[in-house]
Design a protein around this motif. Sequence first.
Motif, PDB file in Angstrom:
ATOM      1  N   MET B   1      56.401  39.602  49.530  1.00 16.35           N
ATOM      2  CA  MET B   1      56.382  38.923  48.212  1.00 16.35           C
ATOM      3  C   MET B   1      56.073  39.948  47.149  1.00 16.35           C
ATOM      4  O   MET B   1      55.053  40.625  47.177  1.00 16.35           O
ATOM      5  N   LEU B   2      56.981  40.097  46.221  1.00 16.23           N
ATOM      6  CA  LEU B   2      56.838  41.116  45.185  1.00 16.23           C
ATOM      7  C   LEU B   2      56.149  40.498  43.970  1.00 16.23           C
ATOM      8  O   LEU B   2      56.693  39.633  43.310  1.00 16.23           O
ATOM      9  N   GLU B   3      54.939  40.941  43.726  1.00  7.81           N
ATOM     10  CA  GLU B   3      54.202  40.423  42.571  1.00  7.81           C
ATOM     11  C   GLU B   3      54.658  41.136  41.310  1.00  7.81           C
ATOM     12  O   GLU B   3      54.742  42.367  41.297  1.00  7.81           O
ATOM     13  N   PRO B   4      54.940  40.387  40.227  1.00  7.42           N
ATOM     14  CA  PRO B   4      55.336  41.056  38.985  1.00  7.42           C
ATOM     15  C   PRO B   4      54.263  42.010  38.479  1.00  7.42           C
ATOM     16  O   PRO B   4      54.569  42.997  37.839  1.00  7.42           O
ATOM     17  N   LYS B   5      53.003  41.707  38.826  1.00  8.18           N
ATOM     18  CA  LYS B   5      51.928  42.583  38.364  1.00  8.18           C
ATOM     19  C   LYS B   5      52.103  43.994  38.909  1.00  8.18           C
ATOM     20  O   LYS B   5      51.924  44.987  38.210  1.00  8.18           O
ATOM     21  N   ILE B   6      52.463  44.074  40.212  1.00  6.52           N
ATOM     22  CA  ILE B   6      52.642  45.393  40.834  1.00  6.52           C
ATOM     23  C   ILE B   6      53.787  46.120  40.167  1.00  6.52           C
ATOM     24  O   ILE B   6      53.696  47.312  39.860  1.00  6.52           O
ATOM     25  N   ALA B   9      52.707  47.374  36.857  1.00  4.58           N
ATOM     26  CA  ALA B   9      51.760  48.494  36.972  1.00  4.58           C
ATOM     27  C   ALA B   9      52.532  49.774  37.255  1.00  4.58           C
ATOM     28  O   ALA B   9      52.307  50.812  36.601  1.00  4.58           O
ATOM     29  N   LEU B  10      53.477  49.706  38.208  1.00  3.91           N
ATOM     30  CA  LEU B  10      54.280  50.885  38.530  1.00  3.91           C
ATOM     31  C   LEU B  10      55.058  51.346  37.304  1.00  3.91           C
ATOM     32  O   LEU B  10      55.088  52.552  36.966  1.00  3.91           O
ATOM     33  N   ALA B  11      55.652  50.382  36.603  1.00  3.86           N
ATOM     34  CA  ALA B  11      56.439  50.733  35.412  1.00  3.86           C
ATOM     35  C   ALA B  11      55.557  51.383  34.360  1.00  3.86           C
ATOM     36  O   ALA B  11      55.950  52.368  33.733  1.00  3.86           O
ATOM     37  N   ALA B  12      54.357  50.849  34.192  1.00  4.02           N
ATOM     38  CA  ALA B  12      53.463  51.400  33.170  1.00  4.02           C
ATOM     39  C   ALA B  12      53.091  52.833  33.505  1.00  4.02           C
ATOM     40  O   ALA B  12      53.066  53.707  32.630  1.00  4.02           O
ATOM     41  N   VAL B  44      62.768  49.874  36.323  1.00  3.84           N
ATOM     42  CA  VAL B  44      61.973  49.320  37.422  1.00  3.84           C
ATOM     43  C   VAL B  44      61.438  47.951  37.042  1.00  3.84           C
ATOM     44  O   VAL B  44      61.553  46.980  37.806  1.00  3.84           O
ATOM     45  N   ALA B  45      60.903  47.862  35.821  1.00  2.77           N
ATOM     46  CA  ALA B  45      60.346  46.581  35.384  1.00  2.77           C
ATOM     47  C   ALA B  45      61.440  45.517  35.320  1.00  2.77           C
ATOM     48  O   ALA B  45      61.242  44.388  35.771  1.00  2.77           O
ATOM     49  N   LEU B  46      62.595  45.891  34.780  1.00  4.31           N
ATOM     50  CA  LEU B  46      63.675  44.906  34.631  1.00  4.31           C
ATOM     51  C   LEU B  46      64.148  44.386  35.981  1.00  4.31           C
ATOM     52  O   LEU B  46      64.288  43.173  36.186  1.00  4.31           O
ATOM     53  N   ALA B  50      63.522  40.649  37.421  1.00  5.09           N
ATOM     54  CA  ALA B  50      64.700  39.829  37.708  1.00  5.09           C
ATOM     55  C   ALA B  50      64.563  39.181  39.082  1.00  5.09           C
ATOM     56  O   ALA B  50      64.916  38.022  39.281  1.00  5.09           O
ATOM     57  N   ARG B  51      64.014  39.923  40.019  1.00  3.17           N
ATOM     58  CA  ARG B  51      63.786  39.397  41.377  1.00  3.17           C
ATOM     59  C   ARG B  51      62.815  38.224  41.315  1.00  3.17           C
ATOM     60  O   ARG B  51      63.002  37.218  41.990  1.00  3.17           O
ATOM     61  N   TYR B  52      61.785  38.373  40.483  1.00  5.58           N
ATOM     62  CA  TYR B  52      60.790  37.307  40.333  1.00  5.58           C
ATOM     63  C   TYR B  52      61.435  36.062  39.745  1.00  5.58           C
ATOM     64  O   TYR B  52      61.255  34.956  40.246  1.00  5.58           O
ATOM     65  N   TRP B  53      62.220  36.247  38.661  1.00  4.54           N
ATOM     66  CA  TRP B  53      62.835  35.091  38.013  1.00  4.54           C
ATOM     67  C   TRP B  53      63.882  34.448  38.917  1.00  4.54           C
ATOM     68  O   TRP B  53      64.127  33.251  38.828  1.00  4.54           O
ATOM     69  N   ALA B  54      64.515  35.234  39.780  1.00  3.55           N
ATOM     70  CA  ALA B  54      65.527  34.677  40.667  1.00  3.55           C
ATOM     71  C   ALA B  54      64.903  33.660  41.616  1.00  3.55           C
ATOM     72  O   ALA B  54      65.578  32.757  42.104  1.00  3.55           O
TER      73      ALA B  54
END
Lengths: 583, 111
Positions: B1-6, B9-12, B44-46, B50-54
């Motif tokens: 499960m890919l958390e948007p927070k992670i 964080a990586l993108a930042a 990376v963020a986008l 997108a995976r999260y919104w899907a």
Amino acid sequence: MLLEAAETATNALQGVVGLPQESYRALAGIIGNDTLSYFAPELVICVAMLLVLLVDVSDKLRSPRNLMLVALVALAAPALMILGKWGGEALFFYPAWGNLAQYSNLEGHISLQPDSHMLVFDGFANFFKVFVLASGLITLGMIHLDKGTPRRSLGEMLTLLLGSVLGMMLLASATNLLMIYLSIEFMSLASFILVAFKRRDRKGTEGALKYMLFGAVSSGVMIYGISLLYGMAGTLDIALIGQRLAQVNDPLAIAMALMMVTVGFGYKMSIAPMHFWAPDAYEGAPTPVTAFLSVASKAAGFAVFIRFIDAMSAQSTGNALPIINWVSFVAVIGAVTMTVGNLTAIWQPNVKRMLAYSSIAHAGYLMIGAAVVAAGGEIGGEAGARIADVGGSATAFYLVAYCLMNFGAFAVVQVVANETGRDDMNAFDGLFKRNPTLAVVMAILLLSLLGIPPTFGFIGKARLFMAGLEAAQAGYPIMTVLLVIAAVNTTVSCYYYFRLIRGMFITPGEAATANRPLIVSNTGWLMAGGSAVLTLALFVAGSFFIGPADEARLKRRPHLEGAAMPQHDQGHVEVKRGDGSKG
Amino acid sequence: MLEPKIVFALAAVLFSVGLYGVLSRGNLVLLLMSLELMLNAANVALVGVARYWAGMGGAADDFSRAHSGQFFTLMVMAVAAAEVGVGLAIIVAVFRRKHTSAADLATELKH
């Protein structure tokens, strides 16, 4: 007959490809309802870009005259086409995957995705498109006037100019962050090369280098902001983002994302913290390019910025955004921009550089209009929309005045540079003795930039201030402060405009050339004299442009079906994820 | 499960590294490379988001919500390539005049 043939062809196609019926209906609807004609002006420019390149490689046709002619038609025809649609119905356009073109207008919903659009063709977009095309036409005259532009590479220059114009036109009607990003990059890439056009010139390449680096960094910051907005709202459509952000309870992230996106627009508008590229690029670029960038590029930046803040502040009103309050944010940026521009302009020894800082100061004045739009958006409803439209039309009106006087001033700089080969302040000393009419023309244009009564610049500034006052009366005291700062700044700007006027009329020129008359070509008179005469004439007949500027209205979509935030449904997610991993 | 927070964080982190590089690097080519890092942070963020919104429930604009992020990334990559092309051309032009690619030496225009 034709329609029948089209229908048969469509049916045959459908048999072959087997796509759903709706897409064909949408396609037929588009042909029937003439939707493509909305996009035709852009298509004309696309074709013309290729045509200029083709003419440029043909041995028989290749001549500066032919190239200019193609570019002239390519800019004039779309302007006329848009004027033909003037005042018509607004249209939203969404070329989506699966359907060649899904679209909807507000009356008849034909689109499958009524809430998400790429482009909008409303009065606001029409105004800015015609404005950009007109600036392109004036730039053609400037290129004709410029002796420094190598005639050999005229074809490339015109292609890039048309490309930049195309990017600006798309930017004026973009309502989707992807479209906004692409059109900003489109116009940027073309203008980077335009600035570097004198590639053997040290100043030119260095100006282009700084322009490019600033542009790349600010667009990097902008798409990071966009990725944050997409992460929070789950869409790239700016109206939808505005409505969904009101449901996100994370003011810090929202403020950061919105500010980062503003960096991208601010770079185009050359507002305060992002203005450092402007003087270098303006000084290094060929003068026609400088004039084009300072007017058209700025106008396109303001068009998209106003559309953006209108969408963002209209729906997510003050309470959702305690950290970033658009009105104060825009007002503070505007105040800083005009102060920095005016104070730095005082010290400039080069006229192009001085005009660059003066254009930064003008971006600051234009921010008054943007702040009024933000105020109108926050008020919301009918009254708010009216105030926002007043702000938008005041900005549009001031841009017309700014276009006239700025192009005129740069034309005079070009005329003097043609003769003397220099563009520093001293080149203007004793201009009155050498060519009295030209000195008077320049004085009129400078007074107009300053905003003194018998000129169009005064009316433009007056309308901007009146719009500001309206927002101040609607309960935004910060607008009063902004107007006072703008008034003080106008006084400061007297110094450097009058320094040039004193140089032209009082300071004796260099002994060697002091009495030699300065010869101006017909194009030079047309460009410089023409804009000075118009500047004076429009003081009397300024109302001529009030109507078109008032037509520059944003088409809003107040109640969107998809405005509600999609809810996270845990069970559903599991299923979806499983499907995704299999595929 | 890919958390948007992670993802964010990586993108930042990527974005900060890129921004630091842009601000501190003296060499123009390295500066362009740091710039790429900034763009890739956004990519990376986008894609991650997108995976999260899907994974969200289906609405009318399901398609645009889930895929516009991925599509945006493709566009960013193409535009970045064009941008680097123009950028390198300008750097070469500067290099021919000055015989250096150090950013600090671009000092002809000042005031």
